[in-house]
Write a protein that holds these residues in place. Structure first.
Motif, PDB file in Angstrom:
ATOM      1  N   GLN A 181       0.823  -1.214   0.000  1.00  0.00           N
ATOM      2  CA  GLN A 181       0.000   0.000   0.000  1.00  0.00           C
ATOM      3  C   GLN A 181       0.860   1.269   0.000  1.00  0.00           C
ATOM      4  OE1 GLN A 181      -3.305   0.337  -0.329  1.00  0.00           O
ATOM      5  NE2 GLN A 181      -3.454  -1.866  -0.609  1.00  0.00           N
ATOM      6  N   LEU A 182       1.971   1.257   0.740  1.00  0.00           N
ATOM      7  CA  LEU A 182       2.860   2.420   0.728  1.00  0.00           C
ATOM      8  C   LEU A 182       3.479   2.628  -0.654  1.00  0.00           C
ATOM      9  CD1 LEU A 182       4.670   2.206   4.160  1.00  0.00           C
ATOM     10  CD2 LEU A 182       3.309   4.107   3.315  1.00  0.00           C
ATOM     11  N   PHE A 183       3.849   1.539  -1.314  1.00  0.00           N
ATOM     12  CA  PHE A 183       4.401   1.634  -2.658  1.00  0.00           C
ATOM     13  C   PHE A 183       3.377   2.239  -3.615  1.00  0.00           C
ATOM     14  CE2 PHE A 183       4.913  -0.305  -6.876  1.00  0.00           C
ATOM     15  CZ  PHE A 183       6.151   0.229  -7.216  1.00  0.00           C
ATOM     16  N   LEU A 184       2.132   1.763  -3.529  1.00  0.00           N
ATOM     17  CA  LEU A 184       1.079   2.306  -4.393  1.00  0.00           C
ATOM     18  C   LEU A 184       0.811   3.777  -4.090  1.00  0.00           C
ATOM     19  CD1 LEU A 184      -1.393  -0.704  -4.443  1.00  0.00           C
ATOM     20  CD2 LEU A 184       0.153   0.028  -6.263  1.00  0.00           C
ATOM     21  N   LEU A 185       0.867   4.145  -2.807  1.00  0.00           N
ATOM     22  CA  LEU A 185       0.674   5.546  -2.428  1.00  0.00           C
ATOM     23  C   LEU A 185       1.762   6.429  -3.030  1.00  0.00           C
ATOM     24  CD1 LEU A 185      -0.706   7.764  -0.646  1.00  0.00           C
ATOM     25  CD2 LEU A 185       0.941   7.136   1.112  1.00  0.00           C
ATOM     26  N   VAL A 186       3.011   6.021  -2.879  1.00  0.00           N
ATOM     27  CA  VAL A 186       4.124   6.822  -3.393  1.00  0.00           C
ATOM     28  C   VAL A 186       4.051   6.930  -4.912  1.00  0.00           C
ATOM     29  CG1 VAL A 186       6.639   6.866  -3.661  1.00  0.00           C
ATOM     30  CG2 VAL A 186       5.630   6.393  -1.426  1.00  0.00           C
ATOM     31  N   CYS A 187       3.808   5.814  -5.590  1.00  0.00           N
ATOM     32  CA  CYS A 187       3.720   5.848  -7.058  1.00  0.00           C
ATOM     33  C   CYS A 187       2.540   6.682  -7.529  1.00  0.00           C
ATOM     34  CB  CYS A 187       3.609   4.426  -7.618  1.00  0.00           C
ATOM     35  SG  CYS A 187       5.125   3.493  -7.485  1.00  0.00           S
ATOM     36  N   GLY A 188       1.393   6.540  -6.875  1.00  0.00           N
ATOM     37  CA  GLY A 188       0.208   7.311  -7.256  1.00  0.00           C
ATOM     38  C   GLY A 188       0.406   8.806  -7.051  1.00  0.00           C
ATOM     39  N   LEU A 189       0.984   9.175  -5.898  1.00  0.00           N
ATOM     40  CA  LEU A 189       1.216  10.599  -5.648  1.00  0.00           C
ATOM     41  C   LEU A 189       2.290  11.156  -6.578  1.00  0.00           C
ATOM     42  CD1 LEU A 189       1.002  10.833  -1.763  1.00  0.00           C
ATOM     43  CD2 LEU A 189      -0.713  11.484  -3.456  1.00  0.00           C
ATOM     44  N   ALA A 190       3.289  10.332  -6.898  1.00  0.00           N
ATOM     45  CA  ALA A 190       4.329  10.801  -7.821  1.00  0.00           C
ATOM     46  C   ALA A 190       3.749  11.040  -9.208  1.00  0.00           C
ATOM     47  CB  ALA A 190       5.470   9.786  -7.887  1.00  0.00           C
ATOM     48  N   LEU A 191       2.945  10.093  -9.678  1.00  0.00           N
ATOM     49  CA  LEU A 191       2.394  10.246 -11.023  1.00  0.00           C
ATOM     50  C   LEU A 191       1.353  11.353 -11.091  1.00  0.00           C
ATOM     51  CD1 LEU A 191       2.098   9.319 -13.956  1.00  0.00           C
ATOM     52  CD2 LEU A 191       0.380   7.694 -13.169  1.00  0.00           C
ATOM     53  N   TYR A 192       0.370  11.282 -10.215  1.00  0.00           N
ATOM     54  CA  TYR A 192      -0.756  12.216 -10.324  1.00  0.00           C
ATOM     55  C   TYR A 192      -0.475  13.562  -9.667  1.00  0.00           C
ATOM     56  CZ  TYR A 192      -2.973   7.990 -11.847  1.00  0.00           C
ATOM     57  OH  TYR A 192      -3.264   6.842 -12.538  1.00  0.00           O
ATOM     58  N   GLY A 193       0.328  13.584  -8.618  1.00  0.00           N
ATOM     59  CA  GLY A 193       0.648  14.850  -7.973  1.00  0.00           C
ATOM     60  C   GLY A 193       1.757  15.597  -8.666  1.00  0.00           C
ATOM     61  N   LEU A 194       2.877  14.906  -8.875  1.00  0.00           N
ATOM     62  CA  LEU A 194       4.040  15.581  -9.445  1.00  0.00           C
ATOM     63  C   LEU A 194       3.957  15.723 -10.961  1.00  0.00           C
ATOM     64  CD1 LEU A 194       6.910  13.989  -7.342  1.00  0.00           C
ATOM     65  CD2 LEU A 194       5.889  16.241  -7.096  1.00  0.00           C
ATOM     66  N   VAL A 195       3.700  14.623 -11.643  1.00  0.00           N
ATOM     67  CA  VAL A 195       3.728  14.669 -13.107  1.00  0.00           C
ATOM     68  C   VAL A 195       2.579  15.506 -13.667  1.00  0.00           C
ATOM     69  CG1 VAL A 195       3.624  13.274 -15.204  1.00  0.00           C
ATOM     70  CG2 VAL A 195       4.993  12.507 -13.272  1.00  0.00           C
ATOM     71  N   LEU A 196       1.366  15.271 -13.185  1.00  0.00           N
ATOM     72  CA  LEU A 196       0.248  16.083 -13.673  1.00  0.00           C
ATOM     73  C   LEU A 196       0.387  17.545 -13.236  1.00  0.00           C
ATOM     74  CD1 LEU A 196      -3.069  14.047 -13.482  1.00  0.00           C
ATOM     75  CD2 LEU A 196      -1.915  14.927 -15.486  1.00  0.00           C
ATOM     76  N   GLY A 197       0.916  17.766 -12.031  1.00  0.00           N
ATOM     77  CA  GLY A 197       1.154  19.135 -11.581  1.00  0.00           C
ATOM     78  C   GLY A 197       2.178  19.842 -12.449  1.00  0.00           C
ATOM     79  N   TYR A 198       3.221  19.122 -12.824  1.00  0.00           N
ATOM     80  CA  TYR A 198       4.233  19.677 -13.722  1.00  0.00           C
ATOM     81  C   TYR A 198       3.626  19.994 -15.084  1.00  0.00           C
ATOM     82  CZ  TYR A 198       8.430  19.913 -16.606  1.00  0.00           C
ATOM     83  OH  TYR A 198       9.399  20.309 -17.485  1.00  0.00           O
ATOM     84  N   ARG A 199       2.830  19.070 -15.594  1.00  0.00           N
ATOM     85  CA  ARG A 199       2.172  19.292 -16.886  1.00  0.00           C
ATOM     86  C   ARG A 199       1.228  20.491 -16.824  1.00  0.00           C
ATOM     87  NH1 ARG A 199       4.578  17.961 -21.196  1.00  0.00           N
ATOM     88  NH2 ARG A 199       4.648  15.779 -21.671  1.00  0.00           N
ATOM     89  N   ALA A 200       0.516  20.633 -15.712  1.00  0.00           N
ATOM     90  CA  ALA A 200      -0.397  21.768 -15.577  1.00  0.00           C
ATOM     91  C   ALA A 200       0.374  23.082 -15.604  1.00  0.00           C
ATOM     92  CB  ALA A 200      -1.189  21.645 -14.281  1.00  0.00           C
ATOM     93  N   ARG A 201       1.495  23.110 -14.918  1.00  0.00           N
ATOM     94  CA  ARG A 201       2.306  24.333 -14.930  1.00  0.00           C
ATOM     95  C   ARG A 201       2.868  24.594 -16.327  1.00  0.00           C
ATOM     96  NH1 ARG A 201       5.154  27.352 -10.844  1.00  0.00           N
ATOM     97  NH2 ARG A 201       6.914  28.400 -11.808  1.00  0.00           N
ATOM     98  N   TYR A 202       3.266  23.555 -17.006  1.00  0.00           N
ATOM     99  CA  TYR A 202       3.817  23.689 -18.359  1.00  0.00           C
ATOM    100  C   TYR A 202       2.763  24.227 -19.332  1.00  0.00           C
ATOM    101  CZ  TYR A 202       6.074  22.341 -22.734  1.00  0.00           C
ATOM    102  OH  TYR A 202       6.621  22.358 -23.969  1.00  0.00           O
TER     103      TYR A 202
END
Length: 114
Positions: A85-106
């Motif tokens: 569950q921790l692995f899924l949390l980290v991967c999910g937050l990395a993909l949807y929080g960081l990557v989508l956030g970066y794309r939104a800023r871009y």
């Protein structure tokens, strides 16, 4: 317009993944607390089903988080539900929080470094 959609998607997906992990953690902690109390009192440990009773909002959050983290489910399989569950949390937050956030800023046209 695209910026707002990406930000909303990022926040919503991250919140669903985090809420699902929070529900998992609360279930595990309350189950451990009941088991510890039964052992301390010397009473037999109640054997309840491993899956807690889930009402509709909880089923929706868990189903959405399962769909969002499905690309990562086949990557890691340990004997520990906490580690999975921790692995899924980290991967999910990395993909949807960081990557989508970066794309939104871009897409908003703001410079990446200020």
């Amino acid at each position: 317009m695209v910026h707002r959609i990406l930000v909303i998607c990022s926040v919503t997906c991250s919140a669903l993944v985090f809420a699902s992990f929070a529900f998992f953690a609360v279930d595990r902690m309350s189950g451990a607390s009941k088991q510890q109390a039964a052992e301390t009192a010397g009473t037999p440990i109640p054997h309840s089903s491993n899956a807690p009773d889930k009402n509709q909002p909880r089923r929706f959050v868990d189903g959405a988080a399962r769909a969002l983290t499905s690309p990562f489910r086949s990557v890691l399989h340990t004997g520990s539900q906490w580690a999975d569950q921790l692995f899924l949390l980290v991967c999910g937050l990395a993909l949807y929080g960081l990557v989508l956030g970066y794309r939104a800023r871009y897409t908003s046209g703001l410079p990446l470094r200020q």
